[in-house]
Each structure stands twice: as C-alpha cells, then as structure tokens.
Design a protein around this motif. Sequence first.
Motif, PDB file in Angstrom:
ATOM      1  N   ILE A  82       0.839  -1.204   0.000  1.00 40.66           N
ATOM      2  CA  ILE A  82       0.000   0.000   0.000  1.00 40.66           C
ATOM      3  C   ILE A  82       0.870   1.250   0.000  1.00 40.66           C
ATOM      4  O   ILE A  82       0.576   2.235  -0.693  1.00 40.66           O
ATOM      5  CB  ILE A  82      -0.928  -0.017   1.238  1.00 40.66           C
ATOM      6  CG1 ILE A  82      -1.865  -1.229   1.160  1.00 40.66           C
ATOM      7  CG2 ILE A  82      -1.724   1.266   1.337  1.00 40.66           C
ATOM      8  CD1 ILE A  82      -2.731  -1.402   2.388  1.00 40.66           C
ATOM      9  N   ALA A  83       1.973   1.223   0.759  1.00 39.32           N
ATOM     10  CA  ALA A  83       2.860   2.383   0.799  1.00 39.32           C
ATOM     11  C   ALA A  83       3.566   2.595  -0.534  1.00 39.32           C
ATOM     12  O   ALA A  83       3.813   3.740  -0.943  1.00 39.32           O
ATOM     13  CB  ALA A  83       3.885   2.208   1.920  1.00 39.32           C
ATOM     14  N   LEU A  84       3.901   1.531  -1.242  1.00 41.80           N
ATOM     15  CA  LEU A  84       4.553   1.678  -2.540  1.00 41.80           C
ATOM     16  C   LEU A  84       3.649   2.358  -3.555  1.00 41.80           C
ATOM     17  O   LEU A  84       4.128   3.051  -4.466  1.00 41.80           O
ATOM     18  CB  LEU A  84       4.983   0.307  -3.074  1.00 41.80           C
ATOM     19  CG  LEU A  84       6.135  -0.390  -2.339  1.00 41.80           C
ATOM     20  CD1 LEU A  84       6.411  -1.747  -2.937  1.00 41.80           C
ATOM     21  CD2 LEU A  84       7.397   0.461  -2.376  1.00 41.80           C
ATOM     22  N   LYS A  85       2.344   2.189  -3.415  1.00 48.65           N
ATOM     23  CA  LYS A  85       1.398   2.848  -4.323  1.00 48.65           C
ATOM     24  C   LYS A  85       1.187   4.311  -3.984  1.00 48.65           C
ATOM     25  O   LYS A  85       0.473   5.019  -4.698  1.00 48.65           O
ATOM     26  CB  LYS A  85       0.058   2.109  -4.300  1.00 48.65           C
ATOM     27  CG  LYS A  85       0.067   0.804  -5.101  1.00 48.65           C
ATOM     28  CD  LYS A  85      -1.290   0.146  -5.073  1.00 48.65           C
ATOM     29  CE  LYS A  85      -1.369  -1.000  -6.070  1.00 48.65           C
ATOM     30  NZ  LYS A  85      -1.315  -0.532  -7.472  1.00 48.65           N
ATOM     31  N   GLY A  86       1.761   4.799  -2.858  1.00 48.06           N
ATOM     32  CA  GLY A  86       1.693   6.219  -2.529  1.00 48.06           C
ATOM     33  C   GLY A  86       0.601   6.619  -1.582  1.00 48.06           C
ATOM     34  O   GLY A  86       0.343   7.822  -1.427  1.00 48.06           O
ATOM     35  N   SER A  87      -0.066   5.685  -0.917  1.00 45.37           N
ATOM     36  CA  SER A  87      -1.165   6.027  -0.006  1.00 45.37           C
ATOM     37  C   SER A  87      -0.629   6.321   1.393  1.00 45.37           C
ATOM     38  O   SER A  87       0.413   5.805   1.812  1.00 45.37           O
ATOM     39  CB  SER A  87      -2.169   4.865   0.067  1.00 45.37           C
ATOM     40  OG  SER A  87      -2.692   4.577  -1.213  1.00 45.37           O
ATOM     41  N   ASP A  88      -1.362   7.149   2.142  1.00 40.68           N
ATOM     42  CA  ASP A  88      -1.060   7.385   3.551  1.00 40.68           C
ATOM     43  C   ASP A  88      -1.508   6.174   4.366  1.00 40.68           C
ATOM     44  O   ASP A  88      -2.541   5.564   4.075  1.00 40.68           O
ATOM     45  CB  ASP A  88      -1.766   8.642   4.053  1.00 40.68           C
ATOM     46  CG  ASP A  88      -1.219   9.896   3.384  1.00 40.68           C
ATOM     47  OD1 ASP A  88      -0.161   9.797   2.738  1.00 40.68           O
ATOM     48  OD2 ASP A  88      -1.855  10.960   3.495  1.00 40.68           O
ATOM     49  N   ILE A  89      -0.747   5.857   5.429  1.00 43.44           N
ATOM     50  CA  ILE A  89      -0.982   4.628   6.184  1.00 43.44           C
ATOM     51  C   ILE A  89      -1.015   4.926   7.669  1.00 43.44           C
ATOM     52  O   ILE A  89      -0.220   5.715   8.185  1.00 43.44           O
ATOM     53  CB  ILE A  89       0.117   3.582   5.870  1.00 43.44           C
ATOM     54  CG1 ILE A  89      -0.044   3.042   4.461  1.00 43.44           C
ATOM     55  CG2 ILE A  89       0.096   2.439   6.866  1.00 43.44           C
ATOM     56  CD1 ILE A  89       0.986   2.000   4.102  1.00 43.44           C
ATOM     57  N   LEU A  90      -1.947   4.269   8.375  1.00 45.81           N
ATOM     58  CA  LEU A  90      -1.952   4.173   9.829  1.00 45.81           C
ATOM     59  C   LEU A  90      -1.683   2.707  10.157  1.00 45.81           C
ATOM     60  O   LEU A  90      -2.573   1.866  10.086  1.00 45.81           O
ATOM     61  CB  LEU A  90      -3.305   4.611  10.410  1.00 45.81           C
ATOM     62  CG  LEU A  90      -3.732   6.055  10.168  1.00 45.81           C
ATOM     63  CD1 LEU A  90      -5.141   6.267  10.691  1.00 45.81           C
ATOM     64  CD2 LEU A  90      -2.780   7.006  10.844  1.00 45.81           C
ATOM     65  N   GLY A  91      -0.444   2.391  10.510  1.00 50.00           N
ATOM     66  CA  GLY A  91      -0.044   1.012  10.733  1.00 50.00           C
ATOM     67  C   GLY A  91      -0.015   0.666  12.204  1.00 50.00           C
ATOM     68  O   GLY A  91       0.593   1.376  13.003  1.00 50.00           O
ATOM     69  N   ALA A  92      -0.667  -0.430  12.582  1.00 58.34           N
ATOM     70  CA  ALA A  92      -0.699  -0.886  13.978  1.00 58.34           C
ATOM     71  C   ALA A  92      -0.382  -2.370  14.008  1.00 58.34           C
ATOM     72  O   ALA A  92      -0.978  -3.152  13.258  1.00 58.34           O
ATOM     73  CB  ALA A  92      -2.062  -0.621  14.613  1.00 58.34           C
ATOM     74  N   ALA A  93       0.571  -2.744  14.867  1.00 60.14           N
ATOM     75  CA  ALA A  93       0.941  -4.154  15.015  1.00 60.14           C
ATOM     76  C   ALA A  93       1.585  -4.332  16.376  1.00 60.14           C
ATOM     77  O   ALA A  93       2.001  -3.365  17.033  1.00 60.14           O
ATOM     78  CB  ALA A  93       1.897  -4.591  13.911  1.00 60.14           C
ATOM     79  N   LYS A  94       1.666  -5.561  16.831  1.00 63.04           N
ATOM     80  CA  LYS A  94       2.259  -5.849  18.127  1.00 63.04           C
ATOM     81  C   LYS A  94       3.735  -5.477  18.139  1.00 63.04           C
ATOM     82  O   LYS A  94       4.378  -5.335  17.098  1.00 63.04           O
ATOM     83  CB  LYS A  94       2.107  -7.340  18.459  1.00 63.04           C
ATOM     84  CG  LYS A  94       0.669  -7.809  18.627  1.00 63.04           C
ATOM     85  CD  LYS A  94       0.625  -9.291  18.957  1.00 63.04           C
ATOM     86  CE  LYS A  94      -0.798  -9.782  19.117  1.00 63.04           C
ATOM     87  NZ  LYS A  94      -0.862 -11.232  19.414  1.00 63.04           N
ATOM     88  N   THR A  95       4.282  -5.336  19.339  1.00 62.13           N
ATOM     89  CA  THR A  95       5.689  -5.035  19.467  1.00 62.13           C
ATOM     90  C   THR A  95       6.524  -6.195  18.961  1.00 62.13           C
ATOM     91  O   THR A  95       6.173  -7.358  19.136  1.00 62.13           O
ATOM     92  CB  THR A  95       6.033  -4.760  20.943  1.00 62.13           C
ATOM     93  OG1 THR A  95       5.638  -5.898  21.721  1.00 62.13           O
ATOM     94  CG2 THR A  95       5.309  -3.539  21.447  1.00 62.13           C
TER      95      THR A  95
END
Length: 805
Positions: A82-95
């Motif tokens: 998704i980031a390679l296509k140029g979109s803004d991202i809100l990424g959430a994942a475990k530590t």
Amino acid sequence: MASQPVRSSKKGPKPQHQNARSLKRKRQEEDHADLETKVQAIDLAAPITNFVDLPLSKATAAGLADSHFKTLTAIQQKGIPIALKGSDILGAAKTGSGKTLAFLVPVLEKLVLKKWTEFDGLGALIMSPTRELAIQIFEVLRKIGRYHSFSAGLVIGGKSLQEERERLGRMNILVCTPGRMLQHLDQTAAFEVDDLQILVLDEADRILDMGFQSTVDALLDHLPKTRQTLLFSATQTKRVSDLARLNLKDPVYVSVHEDAIMATPDKLKQNFVVTSLPDKLDTLWSFLRANTKSKIIVFLSSGKQVRFVYESFRHLQPGIPLMHLHGRQKQAQRLETMHKFTSSKNACLFSTDVAARGLDFPAVDWVLQLDCPEDAETYIHRVGRTARFEQEGRAVLFLEPNEQDAMLKRLEQKKVPIEEIKVKQNKQQSIKTQLQNMCFKDPELKFLGQRAFIAYVKSIFVQKDKEIFNLQKMPLEEYAASLGLPGAPRIKFMKGDTAKERKNASREQKFLALQDQQTQETNGKAIRTRYDRMFERQNQNVLSSRYTDLVQDGERELQDKEEDDESEEDFMKPKRRLASNSLSPEPLPDNSLPAPPDHRTVKLEGGPTLLIDSKRREKLLKSKKKLAKLMGKGHKLVFDEDGNPQEIYKLENEEDFKKRGSAAQQRQQFVEQEAAKVKTVDVGDKELAKHKKQEQKARRKAKERAAKENQDVGGGAVATLGGDEELIDPFADDYYNANDSDGSEAISSLDRADTTMPKTKRKKADTETDIGSSNRKKNHKTRVSRNSVEPETLEDLEALAASYL
C-alpha cells in the motif's frame, strides 16, 4: 593567396567511454520505467510472503538480501504494497513484529521512483520520540540502503548544533527527534524542506500526545502539505484531531492484530505480584538473587528512582551486572549503556520509559515493572522488550493492594491476559537494615534516597487516573523507612493539603487531636531499637547538608529577616530620646536665614538642602537608606556603548497609567509589538544568511570554472581554490560512530564501496609557490654563509645588519 582548407562537416566516431555512459543511462531509464509499471500493477489482494516477490529496485533488494531479510512479517505484507502505491498509512501491530522495515523500504523506493539524487535536498523525514529509537532506525537504514547513492543523517539532541548545520543541507534522508528537528527548522537558514516527499512517524501515538503537541504542531507548519505520511505504532491513534493535524489524505488503516485474542505477543507469559509499597525493594532484591543468569529489564517511574536503586544495589552486589538508563544521562553514556546491555548475556538494566518503546534488545528473559505504568498502552510497550520475533519471554508487574483492581480492569479492556503469582515468603530476603546502615554512613546515598522518594510521590500525584493512583492510601512513612531514610521528607503540596484540613477542622476536633497527641507523648513508650536512637540524633544535617534544599518552608527566610532587623539597631542605646518628628531631617527652605557659623548645609544631588546642626544629623549622611527617602523618585537608566547613562522611561502617576488600559492589556500589547519586531528582523536575517550562502556558492563555482580553464590552457598546471582545501565527503561510512563523545553528527553513506564518488585530495602548491619556497631555501643558505664570517670592524657589523634587513 593560399586557399583555406575545407573542414568536413561530418563528426568522427564517439569515444568508447561516451558510448558506455549513454548505454548505462538508457538502461537505467528502462529499469526505472519497468519498476514504475510493476509498482502500479501490484495486486493488494494477492499474498506476498518474500521480499523477492515485491517490485523493488536492485539496490534495495540487494541490501535486504545481504542483511538476511527474506520473509515478510504480517505488518510488512499488508503495509509495504500500500505504501509503494503512494497512499497514507496508519499502521498498527504488536511489538517486535517488524514495523521498522515496513516504513524504511517504502522510503527508499519512494526516492528511487522520484529519481532523487544527492543534490536534490531533503526527500524523506523519519521522526521517533526517543534518541535511542532514532539511532536504532538509522542503523537499520544503513544496512538495507548500503547500495543506494542517497545520503542519510541522524539529527538528535546532545550533539554539536553547528556541525549539524554545516552538513544538514546535503542530506536526502533524515532520522530525527521532534525537538531537535524543530530547532533546525527555526534557526538554520540554509535548511529547506519544501520538496519533502514522505514523512514517517514511528511510535506515532507517543509523538502526537500532550508531551510533544506544541513541538509537533510547530514542526508540521514548516512541512509541505503535499506529501505521503506513514504512521506506525503498537497502539495506534485513531483520533480525528490527530489525523487532521497531520493533513492525511484518505489514510488506510493497516492493523494485523486487531482481531487477535491478545494485544501482546503470543509467547509472552505475563504475571503480576501483589506487594505492599515498603516491600517492593525486598521482593526485587530476592528476585535478582534468584535469577543471576538471566537478562532483565526493570522499569521505574522516574530517573531519580533509577539512580537510587542502581547505586544502592551496586553497593549490595546481588551477583549480576547492573546498568542504568534514564533521560538525564549524557548522550555518550546512554549509547554506551545500550551497547553494553545489548552485547551482555546476563545483566540487569534499571530504566525509565526511555527504553519502553521500539528498542530491540536481543534475548531479554524478564521484564519487571516495579512501578505501575500510567496506562495499559505503556504496559504493552514495556513488556514488548521481550518475546520479540516469535521468541519466548516473561513479564512481571508489581501492584499494590489499592492499585490491583483498577489496573487489572484496564488491562482486561486492552486484551492483555495476566495471571497472579505468589512470592515464597521463606525465600524472600529483607535489605531494609542494610539500606539504613548505608544511608547513615553515606550522606550522598541518603540524599539520592530523599530525591527518589519525592520523585515517586510526585509521579503518583500528577497521574490522571486517580482510581489507580491514590496518594492518600499509600503508606509513605513505611516506604521512606524501606529506602533507609530516617523519616519521610516533607513535600510542599502534601503539606498544603494537611494544612487546609487543619484549618477547616472544628474546634472540638482540634481539641481532641491535641489531647491525643499529648497522651501519646506522655504514655506511649514504645520499644526503641539501636536504629531508632541512631536516627534521633540531632546532627543529621551534618551528614546531608542538602536535605534542607528539598524542604520548601519559610523558616530560614524568617530567621534571616529577624537577624537583619537586629543588625540595624545600634549596639549602644542613646541616653535621651528626641521626638519622632525631630528624627527626620527637615529641608532648609529657600527664604530661611543663613546657617550659624558652627552649622553647615548640604545640598543633596537631585534633592533638597539639609541643615547639619548636630552630630546625629551628620551621622545621618552616612545612611543611604534614610537619605533615599529624601531624594524623591529615582530614574531608571541604561548605558549606551560609550558608557553614557540614558533614561529608559519616566515614572508616571497611577491615574495616567490606568487611562491607557489595564496592566494585562498593556503587557499583551507590548509583547505583540516586540514579537512582531523580532519576527521581522528574523526574516531579514534568514534572507541575508541565505543570500550570503548563494554568493559563496556562486564564487566557488566561478573559481572552479577558472581553475578548469587554466588547467586546459596551461597544460596540466594545478590551481588551488583558496589554499589547501579538503572537501567533506557526505557519503563516507566513517561519519557515524556511536561511541563518539565529541558530539559530531552521525552521518553515513548508503553507497557501495565500489561506487564511483568524487574523491577529495589535498591540492598541491602551484609553480609560483614552489619557486617561492626554493628562493627561501637559497636565502637561508646565504644567511648561513654570512653568519659563518666573524665581523671584525664596525663596517662589518653594519653590513651584517643591512643584510638581515
């Protein structure tokens, strides 16, 4: 007349190196077009498991392969395409799920697709809340970007600001902390961010909270609105206000563990221990003695507590290497501690929340939280230092009885499974007696204990969740005794609360409280131990002279005031007293009679004329305090560059002052006017500095062109640009040295060792300089030959002096 030879219009064949360059450029353009086509053709629904399956540039793919990154994690599988296509991202994942690579790979590919070069300025900005996390991100960037030609820099606090300014304009990628970045944006004139392509916020919820709110808001005002923004954190923010501040455009929320059973790693075993506040250090000591072959992180709420626990346990020697990390340490010491703990197999690190987010310490066995975290998000980040990348780990939370129910409720709401364990009382050891002995013998340790106590109480007092943190229910006197202190230090806000209660109490309550106190003093005869008598000694201030600095009361000020009043009185009292009106000297009127012969008059500067008719009034002239009453209103003066006094303003009446408005309004008006002046001058200064930089650059380029022309015409003569000059290679690998304590900026190249870069050499002196040096050698030999002849007459001496001149 001889005929001129006719020149052929046909050009000869191009040199071989020119053909190679054109072919290389053409091949690069084809690869770039092919890469753009593959990126646009990415299928977001198709599963991608390996990095080789992603449409990445050759340099990025080679860096990932050499760094042994092959398989994508869950957050990388969803976030990178998704980031390679140029979109803004809100990424959430475990530590510990690989969020760092999830935004570093799109950063490099973004600049590759934009055909970014080292001369295009800043293209990517990566921000983190702590210096340690910024250093860790920079290390990973150096590994995977080693084959790119981009220049990268690390901008954090605690380093030389001037050296950062000199190199900042040549950076393409910057890893920074918010405060230092804002300082450069405000003060560095040549630093421009108008062409920024991508902004990354790691641990975004921490950067956007109240602690960094004003700094981030001011920083975002400098950045362009048209950019790609990536936000990553284990506890991602979804507040509309935060997203509006960042100017996000249709952001994609990427969460791989939102539907998971727990918010923490699967292989993490979590427990809590219910222990009273005075027994916490005993339990911690017993735990360390039983786990000397483990790697442990102990979290506390303040740096003063970290310092006291580290120093006291270091004296007691639990049998495991001890380290400490907090925000008040110098940057070199913090880096050294991180590297030591990372390379150690068995060690215990006492730390504040500086190490709670993002840091990757390998093979941590235990995470102990001696102080309760402020919320469930902080707990999740703390325990994330262990059980990383599908490894096992254990975490223990120390809770007091009054914190247990509310904190467990908060953890349950965040999907944190936790179980209670009991402490074996027969194996628990007490260190209260040893701490009392050490504090009595060592005043510095006692002072650290007092500061640790006050810091802990203040940290509890400022917490928002009063259901968990209730200061009134905590046994503070017993806690002070467990630290080895003779009593709980007095704290200002606690003293104010008790004073307010006493003031509002009824007379009957005050009388009963006084009777109870008298009864306890007369009848209460408790058993006094050796340590009770030791702490009841009257010379405790001799051992710790700085204890009084911690207590903010007015006793010392009141005593000093009384001493000043007594010092003003005369040592000998007069035999007779005059009337009160005769004590003050009266000014001599203009129409009065001339003074008697044995009397004199004194004209005060800027004041009235005094009649000196007694020794008492003559003595009055030596009192500046009493003469000041007769001088009238003074004038505030300022001194110019020549040392001449000038009046800054004139005192005016209160009625005239109030006519112009209230004091608050006038103050606000003055502040606004001065701020506007400063802003105007600042803009001019920045423009002037920028103009000077451009002029210097133009002069340097003109010299370079002139030197090149001279070289072409003169047949190989070497021209120097302003003397011996050594250019700085911004892409050299040796710019970054983590243990360097001189404060130089950590700058690294992302180039390969065999990449062709402009090498810098020290220029040789030109032919004129060589001729001058040979003449100097010849003159030196001549002087030596002249000195070898002994002067015999006066004419010989004069000739010798003339030769020297």
